[in-house]
Design an enzyme around this catalytic site. Structure first.
Site, mmCIF file in Angstrom:
data_model
loop_
_atom_site.group_PDB
_atom_site.id
_atom_site.type_symbol
_atom_site.label_atom_id
_atom_site.label_comp_id
_atom_site.label_asym_id
_atom_site.label_seq_id
_atom_site.Cartn_x
_atom_site.Cartn_y
_atom_site.Cartn_z
ATOM 1 N N PHE A 178 0.819 -1.234 0.127
ATOM 2 C CA PHE A 178 -0.047 0.085 -0.045
ATOM 3 C C PHE A 178 0.932 1.373 0.035
ATOM 4 O O PHE A 178 1.788 1.359 0.738
ATOM 5 C CB PHE A 178 -0.882 0.203 1.441
ATOM 6 C CG PHE A 178 -1.906 -1.111 1.558
ATOM 7 C CD1 PHE A 178 -3.129 -0.819 0.981
ATOM 8 C CD2 PHE A 178 -1.485 -2.273 2.157
ATOM 9 C CE1 PHE A 178 -4.066 -1.885 0.829
ATOM 10 C CE2 PHE A 178 -2.359 -3.284 2.196
ATOM 11 C CZ PHE A 178 -3.806 -3.101 1.730
ATOM 12 N N ASP A 179 0.261 2.154 -0.732
ATOM 13 C CA ASP A 179 1.012 3.621 -0.725
ATOM 14 C C ASP A 179 0.326 4.207 0.425
ATOM 15 O O ASP A 179 -0.689 3.756 1.059
ATOM 16 C CB ASP A 179 0.752 4.581 -1.866
ATOM 17 C CG ASP A 179 0.972 5.846 -1.693
ATOM 18 O OD1 ASP A 179 2.320 6.261 -1.145
ATOM 19 O OD2 ASP A 179 0.329 6.842 -2.421
#
Length: 312
Positions: A178-179
């Site tokens: 995930f960013d």
């Protein structure tokens, strides 16, 4: 909410309880490589496309971008059920398609050919098929169509746009990257950065250090993934999660870590890139899927063969 035009239950697969399961909906172009067929559809119309799909219904479609992700999700289900055969908290995959059921036979046959554990195939003739996501309890929607993804996000469903690419299937366990801002977290700091530059964003972060960040569009999906992760000891878990963010660890990492702690979301590894390209670290992690809101980061991931999904 009315059911889609035609929902085909896959009787080869044990049906899950959608109120307990983590339901993921994927479109046919996200899970299979239908680029050639899609081009035919755009250039020659629906009838020609349907004829082509019917003529080739016994010819399996090649894997698409989300294929390896779905396979890894299936592996997690196997491990969960090995631990507890009565467990209901499983991944549940359904395919959402704008195809007619006639041209959808090839999709069903392809899924069976690869042994994919897809519980339902929904063939929807409506322009906006995302209206059916909530009624199926969908927690994550992956599509190759930007309008679909935007509609799903507006309906409050975690969603991302999958770009076509040739993907080498990485091995298990399931690895999800995930960013941070505008993906796991809200885009509040991004907005400050746009208006006041880096200095303004740093000032804002220092002032807000003790205040958890708002929720991003993929928080709900990440939290459910985290709950599944906790069913296993860290060394035996079939799930690994990563945070790869453009934030710098020194100036902006503390608030991100405190927010995750406040949410009770354990992430296996966090990388604070301080604006450096994400491609090299992604090449090392080899995730089954990488979620980011920056198209330059998606491009960087694609360049190293990492399956990527853009959160607009």
């Amino acid at each position: 909410m009315a059911e889609p035009e035609s929902t085909v239950i896959n009787t080869n697969v044990k049906q899950k309880d959608p109120s307990k399961a983590l339901v993921i909906a994927v479109t046919t172009r996200a899970i299979f490589n239908l680029e050639k067929e899609h081009k035919l559809y755009l250039e020659n119309g629906k009838e020609e496309y349907t004829r082509h799909q019917q003529a080739n219904q016994d010819k399996p479609l090649p894997p698409g971008t989300a294929f390896a992700f779905i396979q890894a999700v299936q592996y997690v289900n196997e491990k969960i059920l090995e631990n507890n055969p009565a467990e209901k908290d499983l991944f549940d995959i359904l395919v959402l398609s704008n195809n007619s059921p006639e041209s959808g036979v090839r999709i069903i046959n392809s899924a069976k050919h690869y042994g994919l554990e897809i519980s339902k195939f929904c063939f929807v003739s409506d322009e906006d098929s995302t209206q059916y996501l909530k009624s199926h309890g969908v927690k994550l929607f992956l599509s190759a169509d930007r309008t679909d993804v935007c509609n799903a996000l507006q309906r409050g469903v975690s969603a991302a746009l999958v770009f076509h690419q040739e993907v080498q299937a990485p091995s298990t366990p399931l690895r999800v990257v995930f960013d941070g801002d505008a993906v796991l977290f809200s885009d509040e700091t991004d907005r400050v950065f746009q208006e006041q530059g880096l200095e303004g964003a740093l000032r804002y972060e220092r002032a807000m250090e003790a205040v958890p960040m708002g929720e991003g569009p993929l928080k709900a999906f990440a939290m459910h993934l985290g709950r599944m992760h906790k069913k296993f000891s860290p060394e035996k878990s079939p799930i690994r999660t990563y945070l790869v963010t453009a934030r710098s660890g020194r100036d902006m990492g503390v608030r991100a870590i405190k927010t995750l702690r406040e949410w009770g979301l354990a992430i296996d590894e966090a990388f604070f890139m301080d604006g450096a390209p994400k491609g090299p670290i992604l090449a090392q992690i080899q995730p089954h899927i990488f979620f980011d809101d920056g198209l330059h980061n998606i491009q960087g991931a694609q360049n190293v063969g990492v399956p990527s999904a853009w959160v607009p």
